[in-house]
Design a protein around this motif. Structure first.
Motif, PDB file in Angstrom:
ATOM      1  N   SER A  61       0.858  -1.193   0.000  1.00  8.61           N
ATOM      2  CA  SER A  61       0.000   0.000   0.000  1.00  8.61           C
ATOM      3  C   SER A  61       0.885   1.232   0.000  1.00  8.61           C
ATOM      4  O   SER A  61       2.092   1.146   0.281  1.00  8.61           O
ATOM      5  CB  SER A  61      -0.895   0.028   1.248  1.00  8.61           C
ATOM      6  OG  SER A  61      -0.106   0.104   2.424  1.00  8.61           O
ATOM      7  N   LEU A  66       4.702   5.012   2.991  1.00 10.01           N
ATOM      8  CA  LEU A  66       4.886   6.175   3.873  1.00 10.01           C
ATOM      9  C   LEU A  66       5.496   5.752   5.210  1.00 10.01           C
ATOM     10  O   LEU A  66       6.363   6.430   5.756  1.00 10.01           O
ATOM     11  CB  LEU A  66       3.535   6.876   4.098  1.00 10.01           C
ATOM     12  CG  LEU A  66       2.989   7.671   2.904  1.00 10.01           C
ATOM     13  CD1 LEU A  66       1.476   7.892   3.037  1.00 10.01           C
ATOM     14  CD2 LEU A  66       3.703   9.014   2.763  1.00 10.01           C
ATOM     15  N   THR A  87      -5.416  16.116   3.530  1.00  7.06           N
ATOM     16  CA  THR A  87      -4.839  14.895   2.957  1.00  7.06           C
ATOM     17  C   THR A  87      -5.487  13.680   3.600  1.00  7.06           C
ATOM     18  O   THR A  87      -6.309  13.792   4.517  1.00  7.06           O
ATOM     19  CB  THR A  87      -3.304  14.870   3.152  1.00  7.06           C
ATOM     20  OG1 THR A  87      -2.761  13.698   2.508  1.00  7.06           O
ATOM     21  CG2 THR A  87      -2.909  14.823   4.628  1.00  7.06           C
ATOM     22  N   PHE A  88      -5.084  12.514   3.119  1.00 11.02           N
ATOM     23  CA  PHE A  88      -5.559  11.247   3.668  1.00 11.02           C
ATOM     24  C   PHE A  88      -4.830  10.965   4.987  1.00 11.02           C
ATOM     25  O   PHE A  88      -3.694  11.401   5.177  1.00 11.02           O
ATOM     26  CB  PHE A  88      -5.282  10.137   2.644  1.00 11.02           C
ATOM     27  CG  PHE A  88      -5.881   8.814   3.006  1.00 11.02           C
ATOM     28  CD1 PHE A  88      -7.253   8.671   3.124  1.00 11.02           C
ATOM     29  CD2 PHE A  88      -5.076   7.708   3.223  1.00 11.02           C
ATOM     30  CE1 PHE A  88      -7.813   7.452   3.464  1.00 11.02           C
ATOM     31  CE2 PHE A  88      -5.627   6.485   3.556  1.00 11.02           C
ATOM     32  CZ  PHE A  88      -6.996   6.359   3.672  1.00 11.02           C
ATOM     33  N   THR A  91      -0.918   9.891   5.451  1.00 10.80           N
ATOM     34  CA  THR A  91       0.187  10.851   5.339  1.00 10.80           C
ATOM     35  C   THR A  91       0.681  11.212   6.743  1.00 10.80           C
ATOM     36  O   THR A  91       1.887  11.277   6.986  1.00 10.80           O
ATOM     37  CB  THR A  91      -0.287  12.141   4.626  1.00 10.80           C
ATOM     38  OG1 THR A  91      -1.132  11.799   3.533  1.00 10.80           O
ATOM     39  CG2 THR A  91       0.884  12.972   4.141  1.00 10.80           C
ATOM     40  N   ASP A 159       4.176  12.439  -1.023  1.00 12.76           N
ATOM     41  CA  ASP A 159       3.000  11.576  -1.041  1.00 12.76           C
ATOM     42  C   ASP A 159       2.397  11.725  -2.433  1.00 12.76           C
ATOM     43  O   ASP A 159       1.603  12.626  -2.704  1.00 12.76           O
ATOM     44  CB  ASP A 159       1.998  11.959   0.049  1.00 12.76           C
ATOM     45  CG  ASP A 159       0.791  10.999   0.085  1.00 12.76           C
ATOM     46  OD1 ASP A 159       0.567  10.306  -0.929  1.00 12.76           O
ATOM     47  OD2 ASP A 159       0.084  10.960   1.107  1.00 12.76           O
ATOM     48  N   ALA A 161       0.639   9.407  -3.884  1.00  6.80           N
ATOM     49  CA  ALA A 161      -0.357   8.329  -3.961  1.00  6.80           C
ATOM     50  C   ALA A 161      -1.242   8.493  -5.195  1.00  6.80           C
ATOM     51  O   ALA A 161      -1.601   7.519  -5.859  1.00  6.80           O
ATOM     52  CB  ALA A 161      -1.228   8.325  -2.705  1.00  6.80           C
ATOM     53  N   HIS A 185      -4.042   1.340  -4.940  1.00  5.54           N
ATOM     54  CA  HIS A 185      -5.377   1.025  -4.409  1.00  5.54           C
ATOM     55  C   HIS A 185      -6.399   1.147  -5.530  1.00  5.54           C
ATOM     56  O   HIS A 185      -6.224   1.942  -6.453  1.00  5.54           O
ATOM     57  CB  HIS A 185      -5.696   2.006  -3.279  1.00  5.54           C
ATOM     58  CG  HIS A 185      -6.997   1.723  -2.590  1.00  5.54           C
ATOM     59  ND1 HIS A 185      -8.174   2.328  -2.954  1.00  5.54           N
ATOM     60  CD2 HIS A 185      -7.286   0.893  -1.566  1.00  5.54           C
ATOM     61  CE1 HIS A 185      -9.143   1.884  -2.177  1.00  5.54           C
ATOM     62  NE2 HIS A 185      -8.633   1.010  -1.326  1.00  5.54           N
TER      63      HIS A 185
HETATM   64  C1  LIG Z   1      -4.869   6.816  -1.403  1.00  5.99           C
HETATM   65  C2  LIG Z   1      -3.949   7.685  -0.647  1.00  5.99           C
HETATM   66  C3  LIG Z   1      -3.103   7.182   0.350  1.00  5.99           C
HETATM   67  C4  LIG Z   1      -3.164   5.757   0.831  1.00  5.99           C
HETATM   68  O1  LIG Z   1      -2.939   4.805  -0.145  1.00  5.99           O
HETATM   69  P1  LIG Z   1      -3.141   3.249   0.207  1.00  5.99           P
HETATM   70  O2  LIG Z   1      -2.474   2.563  -0.954  1.00  5.99           O
HETATM   71  O3  LIG Z   1      -4.605   3.006   0.266  1.00  5.99           O
HETATM   72  O4  LIG Z   1      -2.449   2.979   1.476  1.00  5.99           O
HETATM   73  C5  LIG Z   1      -2.217   8.046   0.963  1.00  5.99           C
HETATM   74  N1  LIG Z   1      -2.174   9.347   0.632  1.00  5.99           N
HETATM   75  C6  LIG Z   1      -2.975   9.873  -0.292  1.00  5.99           C
HETATM   76  C7  LIG Z   1      -2.875  11.322  -0.632  1.00  5.99           C
HETATM   77  C8  LIG Z   1      -3.909   9.066  -0.962  1.00  5.99           C
HETATM   78  O5  LIG Z   1      -4.725   9.596  -1.878  1.00  5.99           O
END
Ligand SMILES: *Cc1c(COP(=O)(O)O)cnc(C)c1O
Length: 393
Positions: A61, A66, A87-88, A91, A159, A161, A185
């Protein structure tokens, strides 16, 4: 009434099952289904070449990537890490797990990326790293961020992602900082269910990264024949994806350009319809930016319009959604993190933002979606808000 157009839909290349079958067959003749099998190897080399990246380590993931970055950055209790609140959770969580303290700075309303002009004021003698989050797959102002990091001796962990195949001044997101973190993901552009990658952009971190990813052991060196046996060397965890996931991911990456182009096309179609409308504020990015069409978002004028807008879009057959609740306003965020300066744009934008459906194939529906959205917005005039506001008093 036709089906609902959902926000997201997974793209399937058609080769996923065949590659997973190959991984299964391979395991009968000496191959591995666990981490670092032949598909993991192929995907890592593919990405290193495509992104011009120094070293790519697949993880299960982006959260894992991270967490690895936080270990490699040697975050100690009390160390501060500068990041946006918008952010998610991962982070921030990755650093909190090491005892670190995320320090939030405000975002810019045009991109919802961290406002690089606020970084210096947030730096203290405990600051260890800056974590730019490339929201919607659009680049943060990396030149300025890297300059500040060099000046103060800080690490930069991107990040990225959402950022695969976006570029900043010709460089792939994820390859610019000391570390870059990707997510595969299923809600992202290129996927394998759950998956991610850590990009090691400086050789000095490469050897330790392999150990941290293999439960703190030198198993990677052992598997290459560089060590006679493997033992516990360092802190670490199990951050490897199964080779089945990598097999799925290879099938996706082979269509990566197509996926990105289709999403970018949809992004541009939305933008042609919404830019210039006085009902919704659209994102804008620097001229040296190539985006990957991960998210198309708009900001409504008033937070109070959003619920009715989302409900009416839904009645019209289209799913639209808000996005992050700013971390500084969440229960864990207020416990573990600190705010530097005003969160004005973070709070205002988070409350007004809506995301529109974005996936390969949505192109043919963008006009219908935009027509519906603009019709709803042109009917929701400021005076009705004032009235309904008075009624609730
Ligand atoms: C989706 C996302 C994550 C987490 O990703 P996973 O692969 O689900 O662990 C982290 N940071 C941001 C900004 C994201 O959009």
């Amino acid at each position: 009434m036709s089906e609902i157009i959902f926000l997201n839909k997974v793209f399937i290349s058609g080769q996923e099952a065949a590659y997973m079958q190959q991984a299964i067959e391979g395991s009968k003749t000496g191959g591995v289904l666990s981490g670092d099998g032949s598909f993991t190897h192929q995907v890592s080399r593919f990405l290193e070449k495509r992104l011009n990246a120094h070293k790519v380590l697949l993880t299960h993931s982006c959260t894992a990537a991270l967490e690895m970055a936080a270990i490699l950055a040697d975050i100690q209790p009390g160390d501060e890490v500068i990041m946006p609140s918008y952010t998610f959770v991962s982070t921030a969580n990755a650093f909190v797990l090491r005892g670190g303290v995320p320090v939030f700075i405000d975002v810019k309303p045009d991109s919802l990326n961290m406002d690089e002009s606020l970084i210096e004021a947030a730096i203290t003698d405990k600051t260890k790293a800056i974590v730019p989050v490339h929201y919607a797959g659009a680049p943060c102002e990396m030149d300025t961020i890297m300059e500040i990091a060099a000046q103060y001796g800080l690490l930069v962990i991107e990040d990225a992602a959402q950022g695969i195949y976006s570029t900043y001044k010709g460089r792939a997101l994820g390859t610019i900082g000391d570390f870059g973190c990707f997510s595969f993901h299923e809600t992202k552009n290129i996927v394998c269910g759950e998956g991610g990658a850590l990009l090691i952009n400086r050789e000095e971190f490469a050897a330790r990264a392999e150990i941290v990813r293999e439960k703190g052991t030198d198993r990677s060196a052992f598997m290459r024949g560089d060590a006679k046996k493997y033992t516990w060397q360092d802190v670490g965890s199990s951050y490897l994806p199964s080779d089945m996931s990598a097999a799925f991911l290879l099938a996706q990456l082979e269509k990566g350009e197509e996926i990105t182009q289709q999403r970018r096309k949809a992004w541009e179609l939305y933008d042609q319809r919404f830019r210039g409308s006085n009902h919704i504020q659209v994102p804008s990015y620097g001229p040296e930016t190539v985006i990957n069409g991960h998210i198309y978002f708009g900001l409504l004028h008033e937070a109070s319009e959003r619920k009715a807008f989302i409900d009416e879009m839904r009645r019209g057959g289209v799913q639209t959604l808000s996005h992050y609740v700013p971390l500084h306003s969440s229960p864990a965020g207020s416990r573990y993190c600190r705010v530097s300066g005003s969160m004005e744009h973070t709070e205002s934008c988070a409350a007004r933002l809506v995301r529109f459906p974005m996936f390969c194939g949505v192109e043919s529906s963008v006009d219908m979606i935009a027509d519906l959205a603009l019709k709803i917005l042109s009917n929701s005039t400021p005076s009705t808000h004032a009235e309904s506001g008075q009624l609730t008093v």
